[in-house]
Scaffold this motif. Structure first.
Motif, PDB file in Angstrom:
ATOM      1  N   ASN A   1       0.880  -1.189   0.098  1.00 41.57           N
ATOM      2  CA  ASN A   1       0.109  -0.057  -0.071  1.00 41.57           C
ATOM      3  C   ASN A   1       0.905   1.147  -0.055  1.00 41.57           C
ATOM      4  O   ASN A   1       0.696   2.136  -0.793  1.00 41.57           O
ATOM      5  CB  ASN A   1      -0.912   0.011   1.292  1.00 41.57           C
ATOM      6  CG  ASN A   1      -1.759   1.177   1.007  1.00 41.57           C
ATOM      7  OD1 ASN A   1      -2.563   1.457   0.275  1.00 41.57           O
ATOM      8  ND2 ASN A   1      -1.701   1.925   2.204  1.00 41.57           N
TER       9      ASN A   1
ATOM     10  N   LEU B   1       3.592   1.711  -1.217  1.00 43.70           N
ATOM     11  CA  LEU B   1       4.643   1.784  -2.442  1.00 43.70           C
ATOM     12  C   LEU B   1       3.818   2.100  -3.521  1.00 43.70           C
ATOM     13  O   LEU B   1       4.336   2.209  -4.720  1.00 43.70           O
ATOM     14  CB  LEU B   1       5.431   0.472  -2.817  1.00 43.70           C
ATOM     15  CG  LEU B   1       6.484   0.335  -1.572  1.00 43.70           C
ATOM     16  CD1 LEU B   1       7.351  -0.769  -2.028  1.00 43.70           C
ATOM     17  CD2 LEU B   1       7.368   1.714  -1.586  1.00 43.70           C
ATOM     18  N   ALA B   2       2.426   1.789  -3.668  1.00 45.88           N
ATOM     19  CA  ALA B   2       1.533   2.009  -4.734  1.00 45.88           C
ATOM     20  C   ALA B   2       1.005   3.393  -5.091  1.00 45.88           C
ATOM     21  O   ALA B   2       0.095   3.753  -4.985  1.00 45.88           O
ATOM     22  CB  ALA B   2       0.039   1.257  -4.280  1.00 45.88           C
ATOM     23  N   ASP B   3       2.162   3.991  -4.736  1.00 46.35           N
ATOM     24  CA  ASP B   3       2.001   5.648  -4.875  1.00 46.35           C
ATOM     25  C   ASP B   3       3.122   6.146  -5.613  1.00 46.35           C
ATOM     26  O   ASP B   3       4.379   5.986  -5.452  1.00 46.35           O
ATOM     27  CB  ASP B   3       2.005   6.267  -3.682  1.00 46.35           C
ATOM     28  CG  ASP B   3       1.669   7.808  -3.504  1.00 46.35           C
ATOM     29  OD1 ASP B   3       0.591   8.327  -3.705  1.00 46.35           O
ATOM     30  OD2 ASP B   3       2.855   8.410  -3.961  1.00 46.35           O
ATOM     31  N   PRO B   4       3.039   6.992  -6.730  1.00 46.41           N
ATOM     32  CA  PRO B   4       4.229   7.231  -7.491  1.00 46.41           C
ATOM     33  C   PRO B   4       5.174   8.051  -6.795  1.00 46.41           C
ATOM     34  O   PRO B   4       6.633   8.022  -7.007  1.00 46.41           O
ATOM     35  CB  PRO B   4       3.651   8.285  -8.519  1.00 46.41           C
ATOM     36  CG  PRO B   4       2.402   8.735  -8.010  1.00 46.41           C
ATOM     37  CD  PRO B   4       1.694   7.571  -7.248  1.00 46.41           C
TER      38      PRO B   4
ATOM     39  N   LEU C   1       6.916   5.741  -4.258  1.00 45.80           N
ATOM     40  CA  LEU C   1       7.867   4.747  -5.058  1.00 45.80           C
ATOM     41  C   LEU C   1       9.377   5.599  -5.454  1.00 45.80           C
ATOM     42  O   LEU C   1      10.323   4.892  -5.306  1.00 45.80           O
ATOM     43  CB  LEU C   1       7.256   4.272  -6.318  1.00 45.80           C
ATOM     44  CG  LEU C   1       7.800   2.891  -7.023  1.00 45.80           C
ATOM     45  CD1 LEU C   1       7.999   1.937  -6.179  1.00 45.80           C
ATOM     46  CD2 LEU C   1       6.965   2.780  -8.297  1.00 45.80           C
TER      47      LEU C   1
ATOM     48  N   ALA D   1      10.649  -0.487 -10.823  1.00 43.44           N
ATOM     49  CA  ALA D   1      10.315   0.902 -10.843  1.00 43.44           C
ATOM     50  C   ALA D   1      11.274   1.584 -11.718  1.00 43.44           C
ATOM     51  O   ALA D   1      10.927   2.589 -12.493  1.00 43.44           O
ATOM     52  CB  ALA D   1      10.848   1.386  -9.189  1.00 43.44           C
TER      53      ALA D   1
ATOM     54  N   ARG E   1       9.936   1.144 -15.168  1.00 41.66           N
ATOM     55  CA  ARG E   1       8.837   2.009 -15.320  1.00 41.66           C
ATOM     56  C   ARG E   1       9.347   3.471 -15.740  1.00 41.66           C
ATOM     57  O   ARG E   1       8.692   3.911 -16.657  1.00 41.66           O
ATOM     58  CB  ARG E   1       8.051   1.749 -14.096  1.00 41.66           C
ATOM     59  CG  ARG E   1       6.789   2.860 -13.928  1.00 41.66           C
ATOM     60  CD  ARG E   1       6.094   2.735 -12.681  1.00 41.66           C
ATOM     61  NE  ARG E   1       4.814   3.190 -12.840  1.00 41.66           N
ATOM     62  CZ  ARG E   1       4.571   4.472 -12.478  1.00 41.66           C
ATOM     63  NH1 ARG E   1       5.583   5.312 -11.938  1.00 41.66           N
ATOM     64  NH2 ARG E   1       3.474   5.177 -12.841  1.00 41.66           N
TER      65      ARG E   1
END
Lengths: 108, 108
Positions: free
Chosen positions: A19, A21-24, A27, A99, A102
């Motif tokens: 939860n 890390l699910a944010d830009p 991360l 990451a 990405r």
């Protein structure tokens, strides 16, 4: 770390880590911390307010991903790499690799 | 897969995957799907409503984690393991390992 709660290794929960890390922005903070050095909390510039950054730092700390060290009126951030590697073998490396890919794809 | 959108491999986004898995029911679904067989959507019992399960299946599908196959009036679910391994090497294995450890710790 006076007054700042950091969970013990055993209390680091996978869902909280995912939860967090699910944010830009969070991360991106972790990607920056992966250089294994300590970073001043003021050293991150993602174009959001200081209050918003404080929130992100807190989420990372409470999830067990980072350590926030208070020194006078400054705060320093570092990654709990050894703790995370011990708790979830291979996860952080795979996440950092993903990451990076990405970022490369986004930059194209 | 008529009418059900599945992202292409290149469109599978790390943040969507992390967000999808940062939920105990969706993580448990993925752990079950990791046996590499196709599961009927009716074969999961987590004590929540069918509408809630539909929501979880959709989040997993739209994140690129699972394939939902429609067959008559039934739906079957499977894991996009090869796609995920190709897109994020090592991530799914590390997550599944962490999820198993989490379950063992919770059961203690």
């Amino acid at each position: 770390m006076r007054g700042l709660h950091h969970p013990t290794i055993d209390a680091i929960d996978l869902l909280s880590v995912l939860n967090a890390l699910a944010d830009p922005i969070r991360l991106a903070i972790v990607v920056k911390l992966a250089d294994e050095t300590e970073h001043p909390c003021t050293g991150f510039d993602f174009g959001v307010t200081a209050a918003s950054m404080s929130h992100h730092f807190r989420v990372l700390r409470e999830a067990g991903i980072s350590i926030t060290r208070q020194e006078g009126k400054y705060r320093w951030l570092s990654l709990r790499r050894a703790d995370l590697d011990s708790r979830f073998p291979g996860l952080l490396d795979a996440l950092l690799r993903a990451a990076h890919n990405r970022k490369e794809n986004t930059a194209q």
